[in-house]
Scaffold this motif. Structure first.
Motif, PDB file in Angstrom:
ATOM      1  N   VAL A  94      78.040  38.127  33.286  1.00  0.00           N
ATOM      2  CA  VAL A  94      77.904  39.062  32.169  1.00  0.00           C
ATOM      3  C   VAL A  94      78.991  40.111  32.369  1.00  0.00           C
ATOM      4  O   VAL A  94      79.012  40.810  33.379  1.00  0.00           O
ATOM      5  N   ILE A  95      79.890  40.212  31.399  1.00  0.00           N
ATOM      6  CA  ILE A  95      81.168  40.889  31.595  1.00  0.00           C
ATOM      7  C   ILE A  95      81.343  41.994  30.570  1.00  0.00           C
ATOM      8  O   ILE A  95      81.272  41.753  29.362  1.00  0.00           O
ATOM      9  N   SER A  96      81.601  43.199  31.042  1.00  0.00           N
ATOM     10  CA  SER A  96      81.932  44.304  30.144  1.00  0.00           C
ATOM     11  C   SER A  96      83.361  44.178  29.648  1.00  0.00           C
ATOM     12  O   SER A  96      84.282  43.920  30.421  1.00  0.00           O
ATOM     13  N   LEU A  97      83.533  44.381  28.328  1.00  0.00           N
ATOM     14  CA  LEU A  97      84.851  44.508  27.724  1.00  0.00           C
ATOM     15  C   LEU A  97      85.057  45.917  27.166  1.00  0.00           C
ATOM     16  O   LEU A  97      85.841  46.129  26.258  1.00  0.00           O
ATOM     17  N   GLY A  98      84.359  46.900  27.714  1.00  0.00           N
ATOM     18  CA  GLY A  98      84.440  48.273  27.209  1.00  0.00           C
ATOM     19  C   GLY A  98      83.482  48.446  26.022  1.00  0.00           C
ATOM     20  O   GLY A  98      82.516  47.711  25.914  1.00  0.00           O
ATOM     21  N   SER A  99      83.696  49.342  25.091  1.00  0.00           N
ATOM     22  CA  SER A  99      84.851  50.212  25.026  1.00  0.00           C
ATOM     23  C   SER A  99      84.791  51.387  26.001  1.00  0.00           C
ATOM     24  O   SER A  99      85.746  52.164  26.121  1.00  0.00           O
ATOM     25  N   SER A 100      83.652  51.510  26.692  1.00  0.00           N
ATOM     26  CA  SER A 100      83.460  52.641  27.586  1.00  0.00           C
ATOM     27  C   SER A 100      82.583  52.214  28.752  1.00  0.00           C
ATOM     28  O   SER A 100      82.144  51.060  28.838  1.00  0.00           O
ATOM     29  N   CYS A 101      82.286  53.173  29.619  1.00  0.00           N
ATOM     30  CA  CYS A 101      81.464  52.898  30.797  1.00  0.00           C
ATOM     31  C   CYS A 101      80.016  52.552  30.442  1.00  0.00           C
ATOM     32  O   CYS A 101      79.302  51.991  31.278  1.00  0.00           O
ATOM     33  N   GLN A 102      79.581  52.885  29.220  1.00  0.00           N
ATOM     34  CA  GLN A 102      78.194  52.628  28.874  1.00  0.00           C
ATOM     35  C   GLN A 102      77.845  51.145  28.946  1.00  0.00           C
ATOM     36  O   GLN A 102      76.741  50.778  29.335  1.00  0.00           O
ATOM     37  N   MET A 156      79.509  48.238  36.188  1.00  0.00           N
ATOM     38  CA  MET A 156      79.754  46.975  36.891  1.00  0.00           C
ATOM     39  C   MET A 156      79.440  45.799  35.970  1.00  0.00           C
ATOM     40  O   MET A 156      78.673  45.917  35.020  1.00  0.00           O
ATOM     41  N   SER A 157      80.001  44.656  36.298  1.00  0.00           N
ATOM     42  CA  SER A 157      79.667  43.412  35.640  1.00  0.00           C
ATOM     43  C   SER A 157      78.902  42.532  36.625  1.00  0.00           C
ATOM     44  O   SER A 157      78.848  42.833  37.818  1.00  0.00           O
ATOM     45  N   LEU A 158      78.294  41.475  36.113  1.00  0.00           N
ATOM     46  CA  LEU A 158      77.479  40.586  36.947  1.00  0.00           C
ATOM     47  C   LEU A 158      78.158  39.228  37.050  1.00  0.00           C
ATOM     48  O   LEU A 158      78.507  38.635  36.028  1.00  0.00           O
ATOM     49  N   ILE A 159      78.302  38.734  38.283  1.00  0.00           N
ATOM     50  CA  ILE A 159      78.963  37.453  38.504  1.00  0.00           C
ATOM     51  C   ILE A 159      78.104  36.591  39.414  1.00  0.00           C
ATOM     52  O   ILE A 159      77.642  37.049  40.463  1.00  0.00           O
ATOM     53  N   GLY A 160      77.911  35.347  39.008  1.00  0.00           N
ATOM     54  CA  GLY A 160      77.160  34.405  39.815  1.00  0.00           C
ATOM     55  C   GLY A 160      77.873  33.076  39.917  1.00  0.00           C
ATOM     56  O   GLY A 160      78.968  32.901  39.374  1.00  0.00           O
ATOM     57  N   PRO A 161      77.268  32.101  40.582  1.00  0.00           N
ATOM     58  CA  PRO A 161      77.902  30.787  40.720  1.00  0.00           C
ATOM     59  C   PRO A 161      77.944  29.990  39.427  1.00  0.00           C
ATOM     60  O   PRO A 161      78.746  29.067  39.288  1.00  0.00           O
ATOM     61  N   ARG A 162      77.058  30.349  38.455  1.00  0.00           N
ATOM     62  CA  ARG A 162      77.020  29.606  37.195  1.00  0.00           C
ATOM     63  C   ARG A 162      77.382  30.442  35.985  1.00  0.00           C
ATOM     64  O   ARG A 162      77.899  29.909  34.995  1.00  0.00           O
ATOM     65  N   ALA A 163      77.057  31.740  36.028  1.00  0.00           N
ATOM     66  CA  ALA A 163      77.209  32.573  34.835  1.00  0.00           C
ATOM     67  C   ALA A 163      77.693  33.968  35.213  1.00  0.00           C
ATOM     68  O   ALA A 163      77.610  34.391  36.367  1.00  0.00           O
TER      69      ALA A 163
END
Length: 222
Positions: A10-18, A1-8
């Protein structure tokens, strides 16, 4: 999963599930230092295999969702030949399952593109999942998980093209044997981890340290 908030975010771009796994394991740290309102949400790269070159192509689009099941190569898991992305956790056996996959990806891309409005976006790409070599050998077309300076630049350019020039930071997490010499000199934040004994989970302490160094000290969210 990635983390999404009202200000910031944290986003995975891969390369895998790790990558997604260690964002999920470090929610308290990331909330404390970036945005206390962040919540885990699914984004396109969270649970797939997307080598650096493929990830940059997929991010740029414009075709981000398979338009037809015929674009998925026959494999144990659906492999999207257009971008070289393996949709590992999205089995497709028939037209109904393909429609569900396309709908999920469409929602996730809409969610990701909406992050343009945030103050800060932290993008993370890793190649430290130990089973990547085994996966690569079983892929229906070539997959190269190595980080090169050119691939790092392509990813940075794709992020800027999609999200604009402000508010982005990129962290690359890699094994030394999966980077080229020029990647070390490319000028991007690069955390080089020591190999661990897990198949896919990764080393919790090394990941936590890498994220903490990149995000900055407590209270940095200002």
């Amino acid at each position: 999963m990635s983390l999404i908030g009202p200000r910031a975010a944290v986003i995975s771009l891969g390369s895998s599930c790790q990558t997604a796994r260690h964002i999920s394991l470090n929610v308290p740290l990331l909330r404390d230092r970036l945005d206390p309102g962040m919540e885990l949400r699914a984004l396109p790269f969270d649970w797939c295999l997307a080598p650096p070159g493929a990830a940059a192509r997929w991010l740029r689009g414009p075709v981000r969702v398979p338009p037809a099941g015929a674009e998925l190569l026959p494999a144990k898991r659906p492999f999207w030949a257009r971008h070289g992305v393996w949709l590992w956790h999205d089995p497709v056996e028939d037209a109904t399952e393909f429609a569900a996959l396309a709908e999920r990806l469409d929602r996730r891309w809409a969610r990701m593109l909406a992050l343009r409005s945030l103050e800060r976006r932290v993008f993370i790409l890793s190649n430290t999942q130990n089973n990547l070599d085994r996966v690569r050998h079983g892929a229906p077309q070539p997959m190269d998980f190595r980080l090169t300076a050119q691939r790092m630049r392509e990813m940075a350019a794709a992020v800027e093209a999609v999200f604009g020039p402000e508010g982005n930071s990129l962290l690359f997490v890699a094994y030394a044997h999966r980077i080229t010499d020029d990647a070390r000199r490319a000028g991007f934040p690069l955390a080089i981890l020591e190999p661990d004994a897990t198949d896919h989970a990764g080393d919790t302490e090394q990941w936590r340290s890498a994220l903490a160094r990149h995000i900055g000290p407590e209270g940095a969210r200002g």
